[in-house]
Design a protein around this motif. Structure first.
Motif, mmCIF file in Angstrom:
data_model
loop_
_atom_site.group_PDB
_atom_site.id
_atom_site.type_symbol
_atom_site.label_atom_id
_atom_site.label_comp_id
_atom_site.label_asym_id
_atom_site.label_seq_id
_atom_site.Cartn_x
_atom_site.Cartn_y
_atom_site.Cartn_z
ATOM 1 N N VAL A 5 0.855 -1.181 0.000
ATOM 2 C CA VAL A 5 0.000 0.000 0.000
ATOM 3 C C VAL A 5 0.890 1.229 0.000
ATOM 4 C CG1 VAL A 5 -1.748 1.289 1.279
ATOM 5 C CG2 VAL A 5 -1.871 -1.188 1.164
ATOM 6 N N MET A 35 -10.896 -4.040 -5.478
ATOM 7 C CA MET A 35 -10.381 -2.689 -5.333
ATOM 8 C C MET A 35 -11.036 -1.814 -6.389
ATOM 9 S SD MET A 35 -6.341 -3.724 -5.095
ATOM 10 C CE MET A 35 -6.462 -4.931 -6.433
ATOM 11 N N ARG A 37 -10.554 0.488 -9.223
ATOM 12 C CA ARG A 37 -9.478 0.847 -10.143
ATOM 13 C C ARG A 37 -9.834 2.177 -10.804
ATOM 14 N NH1 ARG A 37 -5.123 -1.123 -12.418
ATOM 15 N NH2 ARG A 37 -5.419 -3.220 -11.576
ATOM 16 N N ARG A 58 -4.033 -7.129 -9.067
ATOM 17 C CA ARG A 58 -3.081 -6.023 -9.081
ATOM 18 C C ARG A 58 -2.006 -6.344 -10.101
ATOM 19 N NH1 ARG A 58 0.671 -3.914 -4.067
ATOM 20 N NH2 ARG A 58 1.697 -2.286 -5.280
ATOM 21 N N ASP A 62 0.966 -1.288 -10.814
ATOM 22 C CA ASP A 62 -0.091 -0.684 -10.017
ATOM 23 C C ASP A 62 0.419 -0.207 -8.660
ATOM 24 O OD1 ASP A 62 -2.051 -1.127 -11.911
ATOM 25 O OD2 ASP A 62 -2.767 -2.977 -10.979
ATOM 26 N N THR A 63 -0.190 0.857 -8.168
ATOM 27 C CA THR A 63 0.013 1.326 -6.809
ATOM 28 C C THR A 63 -1.337 1.269 -6.117
ATOM 29 O OG1 THR A 63 1.780 2.814 -7.516
ATOM 30 C CG2 THR A 63 0.787 3.262 -5.383
ATOM 31 N N VAL A 64 -1.348 0.772 -4.883
ATOM 32 C CA VAL A 64 -2.587 0.647 -4.123
ATOM 33 C C VAL A 64 -2.589 1.686 -3.005
ATOM 34 C CG1 VAL A 64 -4.003 -0.867 -2.686
ATOM 35 C CG2 VAL A 64 -2.754 -1.812 -4.636
ATOM 36 N N ARG A 71 -9.673 -0.102 -0.736
ATOM 37 C CA ARG A 71 -8.468 0.078 -1.542
ATOM 38 C C ARG A 71 -8.811 0.645 -2.913
ATOM 39 N NH1 ARG A 71 -6.546 -5.743 -1.876
ATOM 40 N NH2 ARG A 71 -8.790 -5.977 -2.015
ATOM 41 N N VAL A 73 -6.776 1.249 -6.601
ATOM 42 C CA VAL A 73 -5.582 0.861 -7.344
ATOM 43 C C VAL A 73 -5.464 1.737 -8.597
ATOM 44 C CG1 VAL A 73 -6.779 -0.993 -8.591
ATOM 45 C CG2 VAL A 73 -4.305 -1.087 -8.321
ATOM 46 N N ASP A 75 -2.703 2.512 -11.997
ATOM 47 C CA ASP A 75 -1.499 2.125 -12.731
ATOM 48 C C ASP A 75 -0.531 3.312 -12.786
ATOM 49 O OD1 ASP A 75 -1.664 3.473 -15.623
ATOM 50 O OD2 ASP A 75 -3.686 2.861 -15.020
#
Length: 118
Positions: A5, A35, A37, A58, A62-64, A71, A73, A75
């Motif tokens: 995360v 999540m 997106r 994921r 990707d960054t969460v 959450r 997410v 890219d």
């Protein structure tokens, strides 16, 4: 905070109303275990547009971002446009929808889904 995360200064934040709506969708079964997106795509009436979808996987780029158990997410390419933004959920007379409060957008169109960068 759980592994994977994001906690950097240019983080994307998630509003109280977005957290509530994501939880509602999870409880209804529409997004259980998934999540939200958020992505930036070319197109729309202003050059770029936001897209919102639920995803259970994921990707490597990707960054969460997490808040209160939900959450989001994003890219890496989209994150360049979204750094410092807030993911929000708005309820108005004309409808309810996820939106982005983006400090990087030079202008947005009337629908709030499309934007330009300066």
């Amino acid at each position: 905070m759980s592994e994977g995360v994001e906690t950097v200064a240019a983080a994307v934040t998630i509003s109280d109303s977005a957290v509530r709506r994501i939880r509602e969708l999870e409880a209804e079964g529409d997004a259980a275990g998934q999540m939200l997106r958020v992505a930036v795509d070319g197109g729309g009436c202003s050059g770029f547009q936001y897209s919102f979808d639920f995803d259970d996987s994921r990707n490597g780029d990707d960054t969460v971002f997490a808040r209160d158990g939900v959450r989001v997410v994003i890219d890496d390419m989209s994150l360049e446009f979204l750094a410092g933004s807030e993911i929000d959920y708005v309820e108005e007379l004309v409808g309810a929808y996820f939106t982005v409060r983006n400090p990087n957008a030079a202008s947005t169109c009337g629908c709030g889904v499309s934007f330009t960068v300066g």
